[in-house]
Enzyme design. Structure first.
Site, PDB file in Angstrom:
ATOM      1  CD  GLU A  34     -65.846 -35.242  25.232  1.00 28.28           C
ATOM      2  OE1 GLU A  34     -65.576 -34.127  24.817  1.00 28.28           O
ATOM      3  OE2 GLU A  34     -65.319 -35.759  26.238  1.00 28.28           O
ATOM      4  N   GLY A  78     -64.911 -48.221  17.452  1.00 30.79           N
ATOM      5  CA  GLY A  78     -64.805 -49.604  16.999  1.00 30.79           C
ATOM      6  C   GLY A  78     -65.432 -50.541  17.994  1.00 30.79           C
ATOM      7  CG  ASP A 123     -46.968 -57.227  23.008  1.00 28.37           C
ATOM      8  OD1 ASP A 123     -47.669 -58.060  23.607  1.00 28.37           O
ATOM      9  OD2 ASP A 123     -45.751 -57.374  22.780  1.00 28.37           O
ATOM     10  CD  GLU A 150     -69.168 -44.704  17.715  1.00 28.81           C
ATOM     11  OE1 GLU A 150     -69.250 -43.543  18.162  1.00 28.81           O
ATOM     12  OE2 GLU A 150     -69.078 -45.711  18.443  1.00 28.81           O
TER      13      GLU A 150
END
Lengths: 229, 229
Positions: free
Chosen positions: B115, B46, B84, B66
DNA sequence: ACAAAAGTGTTTTCCATACACCCATGC
DNA sequence: GCATGGGTGTATGGAAAACACTTTTGT
């Protein structure tokens, strides 16, 4: 006071599609904008997300501000993020819809000075920003949802008759349903509890009141039960 | 260079749940984090949303970065916004899921040094942030979706056999299906086109190849056709 | 010839739909 | 007694599910 970041950031808002139901019509709560852009236009209620509240909290706060109601069924719908949806600057809107029973409860008008009004779902004005699109999207969603989950209970008083429930489904889906088949299906779902109370003062046979078996429903939801209406 | 606002703003990210399928297992693409927090942990790919791109654009860009793949089925899932969820600062994540065929195509690894690895869906590590929650959510969604929309075609090569399609459904749904009933249902949907090509070099009767009638499918989607598997 | 997967029909069960009349109550 | 909506059963058609054998091909 001001806040500085290394990279530009979009503003994040929540917008609310608040559906109300009053035995005749499905309605949506809109507010009239008091500022530019779209001054004087009708728009979905909404506002910016505060740093110390989750998205759900922000939505619930907006809902309470607009309606004075708490503990209402509410669900995240979709996030809208076209670059130019707000002419001033980049705003990402996380949208929620909510369902309110306009009979058993009396939602107050908006708390801030802005004018607020319930609009009939098939008599809507042109809305500010991309709010017409958002509204259509949420209407599709609620109709779809109704077909496989008993969402409608959120829109009725605690005790209701089967005819009330059927009218609700008819209003949301926008078409008539067969009385006997409707009852059969709902009874088979086994989520309705018959009470021993009946309508009073009606000039026809008194209808029996039912209530929704919430614990059973929540158990089924957890187990991934598939409804089917 | 820096950017200053009157009110504090959350950062907005898109996170991608990228499913891949290879005739045996459903997989998810994860990357190993190279920075704190959750250094060395596996996480969903992301990144932050740029000011000049829509949410969909940002998701498509991440996907291309990706996997090197474009023109992939992709859909917004949900937006996660607990206060949070990122220990550094407030980050709102708009999540998307995508479906990739790992046979017909060869997605490259992540472009940046990090990776990247395909994980079996029922053998996942503990992920960074709330990413396990996001992944479960999207798994439920894809399973649900499969039951009423022929999503699976996105995960197969252009030409495929009915057995391949059935295996795909079985892997995603996690249970076996009856061969004859499966074929009957799919044929009745009328979205498969038989080709005159057949498997070669198999030590059993050669299966016929089919392809997906995309124009017809898109027409049905537009008309609000309800599938049902 | 045998192993391995492809392909094919019929029966049964259940659910969705369509449909019409009697019941209780207030006026 | 009549108007109003509440409440009930049955018959039919169609889809879903269960189920077993023949076909093709490579070894």
């Amino acid at each position: 006071m001001s806040f500085t970041y290394k990279y530009p950031r979009p503003a994040v808002a929540v917008d609310m599609v608040i559906f109300g139901y009053d035995t005749k019509k499905l309605r949506v709560l809109l507010i009239r904008r008091g500022i530019e852009p779209f001054f004087d236009c009708w728009a979905l209620p909404g506002g910016f997300v505060n740093p110390d509240e989750s998205l759900d909290d922000a939505a619930r706060r907006e809902l309470a501000e607009e309606t004075g109601l708490d503990q209402i069924f509410m669900e995240q719908l979709y996030s809208f993020g076209s670059v130019d949806r707000d002419p001033r600057e980049r705003v990402i809107s996380v949208c929620y819809y909510a369902l309110i029973d306009l009979l058993g409860t009396t939602p107050k008008g908006a708390s801030d000075a802005a004018e607020a009004r319930w609009f009939n779902i098939d008599d809507l004005p042109t809305l500010a920003f991309d709010h017409n699109e958002i509204l259509n999207f949420s209407l599709e969603r609620i109709r779809g949802k109704l077909s496989y989950q008993p969402v409608g209970f959120e829109l009725l008083p605690r005790l209701f008759t089967l005819s009330q429930l059927q009218r609700l489904y008819e209003v949301i889906l926008g078409h008539a349903l067969d009385k006997r088949n409707f009852r059969k299906k709902l009874m088979k779902m086994d989520l309705l509890l018959a009470t021993d109370e009946y309508e009073t003062n009606v000039s026809h046979r008194a209808a029996q009141f039912y209530c929704f078996d919430r614990p059973k429903y929540q158990k089924l939801v957890k187990e991934g039960f598939a409804f089917d209406l």
